[in-house]
Design a protein around this motif. Structure first.
Motif, PDB file in Angstrom:
ATOM      1  N   ALA A  44       0.838  -1.205   0.000  1.00  0.00           N
ATOM      2  CA  ALA A  44       0.000   0.000   0.000  1.00  0.00           C
ATOM      3  C   ALA A  44       0.870   1.250   0.000  1.00  0.00           C
ATOM      4  CB  ALA A  44      -0.928  -0.007   1.207  1.00  0.00           C
ATOM      5  N   GLY A  45       1.944   1.235   0.770  1.00  0.00           N
ATOM      6  CA  GLY A  45       2.827   2.396   0.834  1.00  0.00           C
ATOM      7  C   GLY A  45       3.466   2.722  -0.503  1.00  0.00           C
ATOM      8  N   LEU A  88      -7.037   8.019  -7.163  1.00  0.00           N
ATOM      9  CA  LEU A  88      -7.670   6.989  -7.979  1.00  0.00           C
ATOM     10  C   LEU A  88      -7.176   5.599  -7.570  1.00  0.00           C
ATOM     11  CD1 LEU A  88      -9.431   6.065 -10.318  1.00  0.00           C
ATOM     12  CD2 LEU A  88      -7.503   6.473 -11.864  1.00  0.00           C
ATOM     13  N   LYS A  89      -5.904   5.469  -7.340  1.00  0.00           N
ATOM     14  CA  LYS A  89      -5.365   4.176  -6.918  1.00  0.00           C
ATOM     15  C   LYS A  89      -5.938   3.760  -5.562  1.00  0.00           C
ATOM     16  CE  LYS A  89      -0.972   4.504  -9.418  1.00  0.00           C
ATOM     17  NZ  LYS A  89       0.507   4.544  -9.277  1.00  0.00           N
ATOM     18  N   GLY A 144      -8.844   4.608  -4.441  1.00  0.00           N
ATOM     19  CA  GLY A 144     -10.222   4.211  -4.707  1.00  0.00           C
ATOM     20  C   GLY A 144     -10.317   2.819  -5.313  1.00  0.00           C
ATOM     21  N   LEU A 145      -9.398   2.486  -6.213  1.00  0.00           N
ATOM     22  CA  LEU A 145      -9.385   1.151  -6.815  1.00  0.00           C
ATOM     23  C   LEU A 145      -9.107   0.083  -5.764  1.00  0.00           C
ATOM     24  CD1 LEU A 145      -7.437   1.886 -10.129  1.00  0.00           C
ATOM     25  CD2 LEU A 145      -9.833   1.170  -9.944  1.00  0.00           C
ATOM     26  N   ALA A 146      -8.192   0.382  -4.837  1.00  0.00           N
ATOM     27  CA  ALA A 146      -7.883  -0.577  -3.777  1.00  0.00           C
ATOM     28  C   ALA A 146      -9.098  -0.816  -2.890  1.00  0.00           C
ATOM     29  CB  ALA A 146      -6.704  -0.074  -2.943  1.00  0.00           C
ATOM     30  N   PHE A 147      -9.781   0.262  -2.520  1.00  0.00           N
ATOM     31  CA  PHE A 147     -10.960   0.126  -1.666  1.00  0.00           C
ATOM     32  C   PHE A 147     -12.078  -0.617  -2.387  1.00  0.00           C
ATOM     33  CE2 PHE A 147     -14.875   1.957   0.309  1.00  0.00           C
ATOM     34  CZ  PHE A 147     -14.689   1.414   1.574  1.00  0.00           C
ATOM     35  N   ALA A 148     -12.253  -0.317  -3.676  1.00  0.00           N
ATOM     36  CA  ALA A 148     -13.288  -1.003  -4.455  1.00  0.00           C
ATOM     37  C   ALA A 148     -12.990  -2.495  -4.568  1.00  0.00           C
ATOM     38  CB  ALA A 148     -13.392  -0.375  -5.844  1.00  0.00           C
ATOM     39  N   VAL A 158      -3.932  -2.475 -11.734  1.00  0.00           N
ATOM     40  CA  VAL A 158      -3.951  -3.836 -11.182  1.00  0.00           C
ATOM     41  C   VAL A 158      -3.198  -3.873  -9.858  1.00  0.00           C
ATOM     42  CG1 VAL A 158      -3.054  -6.176 -11.511  1.00  0.00           C
ATOM     43  CG2 VAL A 158      -4.297  -5.044 -13.361  1.00  0.00           C
ATOM     44  N   THR A 159      -2.035  -3.222  -9.809  1.00  0.00           N
ATOM     45  CA  THR A 159      -1.252  -3.192  -8.578  1.00  0.00           C
ATOM     46  C   THR A 159      -2.039  -2.533  -7.454  1.00  0.00           C
ATOM     47  OG1 THR A 159       0.789  -3.059  -9.875  1.00  0.00           O
ATOM     48  CG2 THR A 159       0.931  -2.463  -7.557  1.00  0.00           C
ATOM     49  N   ALA A 160      -2.753  -1.474  -7.763  1.00  0.00           N
ATOM     50  CA  ALA A 160      -3.574  -0.811  -6.749  1.00  0.00           C
ATOM     51  C   ALA A 160      -4.685  -1.731  -6.250  1.00  0.00           C
ATOM     52  CB  ALA A 160      -4.166   0.480  -7.314  1.00  0.00           C
TER      53      ALA A 160
END
Length: 431
Positions: free
Chosen positions: A140-141, A148-149, A151-155, A358-360
């Motif tokens: 994550a760091g 945006l990244k 938001g993608l992680a949370f989604a 994808v990484t996010a």
């Protein structure tokens, strides 16, 4: 001669084999440690690959499904000695850990009903939970540097943890979003412009097509044998089919794909019990080689428990071997087919955008995995898909806190933490 690799620094094939045999036996610590080890061995100490070449190849490997460290090893071998060098380096990176995991899987299946073994793995599972949280925070760091990244992680987390969407759908959906955003607003993904570059070499279509045909055949060969001799209903066909599909969507490393693997192996096929997936990752953490070797543990137990017409031991070994084959044969296909395109891929902004997205999303996937692991490590009973609070295992909770202190506060390495947690599990079992 390629820039950065001179005649003086190019190793003989025997030197390449010797070096990667050493790397394969010492590649503990997950992809970060393995990538650092290879950098020291082939860039800093021997000068076989230049710094720029190494970093470009590492970025290239992040575009591919599968373990990036093993694919980087394969690329280094390919760069220095063609397909023969790539095959040698890639296999030597995997084989030592695969043999150890097989031996530990055999021991695990034989001793899983013993009380001392259960106590030992109580500690290991607590350590794995702390390690997953550590991986989540580290990734994550590095990955979530824009809104945006994040938001993608949370989604992605909600899609898996709340709505139980399939892992491939989440990852591919994030990649599609990144591809589109990179074309319209690359700044939202913190993408840097490609800049000026030297003229590109001709497109290597023929070499790539040949690699796809050869390695596609190698990938499919054992599945053809299983289909012919045992049929579609046999567990070996199910194992080979499932892990072949997994090999295509394993973006983000073992931690990311483990949530999907656990969902299918435990709830879909019924091959494992929930706690056993954490046990398998604990074994993979203690051995050299890619963490994705945990798939071999799953394949062994699945075939061991549905062994007909073989003995359980023979079936387990076949299941482990088939799993390893269909997991790593695609890695050689990706490298040998796409390595000649590396310079072009470095300048593909939309592809970089897809990878960044994808990484996010992988951060959210690992968060879902941490939640799943935490529930099954800390609680003995589930009802309606939720943990029963009265079933909280105080021993597992205490060991998890201890492992978190050792990892985050005292900065201990993976192996000392796992060893301490295992001993702690044995001690607390006596209370």
């Amino acid at each position: 001669m390629e820039q950065g690799v001179t005649a003086r620094s190019t190793p003989t094939f025997q030197e390449l084999v010797t070096t990667f045999a050493r790397i394969g036996c010492l590649s503990f610590g997950g992809p970060a440690g393995q990538i650092a080890l290879m950098h020291r061995e082939v860039v800093e100490e021997r000068g076989w690959i230049s710094e720029d070449q190494y970093l470009h190849a590492l970025n290239f490997c992040h575009f591919l499904p599968g373990p990036e460290a093993q694919q980087l090893a394969t690329w280094i071998g390919w760069k220095l000695h063609g397909w023969r060098g790539g095959l040698a380096a890639g296999l030597l990176f995997v084989i030592p850990g695969a043999l150890v995991i097989l031996a530990l899987s055999i021991l695990y299946a034989a001793a899983a009903n013993l009380s001392w073994f259960a106590a030992l793995f109580l500690g290991i599972k607590a350590a794995v939970l702390a390690l997953v949280v550590q991986a989540l925070l580290r990734i994550a760091g590095r990955a979530l540097d824009t809104r945006l990244k994040q938001g993608l992680a949370f989604a992605a987390f909600l899609a898996l943890a709340l709505f139980a969407l399939p892992f491939p759908v989440v990852v591919l959906g994030a990649g599609l979003i990144g591809f589109v955003v990179a074309a319209l607003r690359p700044d939202l993904l913190a993408l840097k412009p490609a800049g000026d570059a030297m003229p590109l070499p001709p497109r290597p279509w023929l070499a790539s097509l040949k690699s796809v045909l050869v390695w596609g055949t190698i990938w499919a060969l054992p599945m053809v044998l299983v289909l012919t001799l045992l049929g579609r209903d046999h567990v070996l066909w199910q194992i080979g089919s499932f892990f072949s599909q997994l090999a295509v969507v394993t973006f983000g490393g073992a931690y990311a794909v483990l949530a999907y693997m656990a969902q299918e192996a435990v709830n879909g096929f019924g091959w494992l019990r929930p706690g056993e997936m954490a046990d398998g990752l604990g074994l993979a953490e203690t051995t050299p080689g890619p963490l994705i070797l945990v798939t071999q543990f799953v394949g062994y137990l699945a075939a061991f428990r549905a062994s007909d017409p073989f003995t359980p031991l023979v079936a387990g070994i076949l299941g482990a071997a088939l799993t390893t084959w269909v997991t790593f044969a695609p890695c050689f296909l990706w490298i040998f087919a796409f390595a000649p395109w590396i310079e072009r891929m470095e300048r593909a902004v939309r592809l970089k955008g897809a990878l960044a997205a994808v990484t996010a999303s992988v951060v959210g996937v690992i968060g879902s995995l941490a939640l799943w692991f935490g529930g099954h490590v800390l609680f003995r009973t589930y009802a309606a898909g939720l943990p029963v609070w009265s079933s909280l295992d105080w021993r597992a909770g205490l060991l998890t806190v201890l492992c978190a202190v050792l990892l985050f506060r005292l900065k201990w390495g993976v192996l000392p933490v796992l060893g301490s947690a295992a001993l702690g599990g044995l001690f607390l079992a006596q209370i």
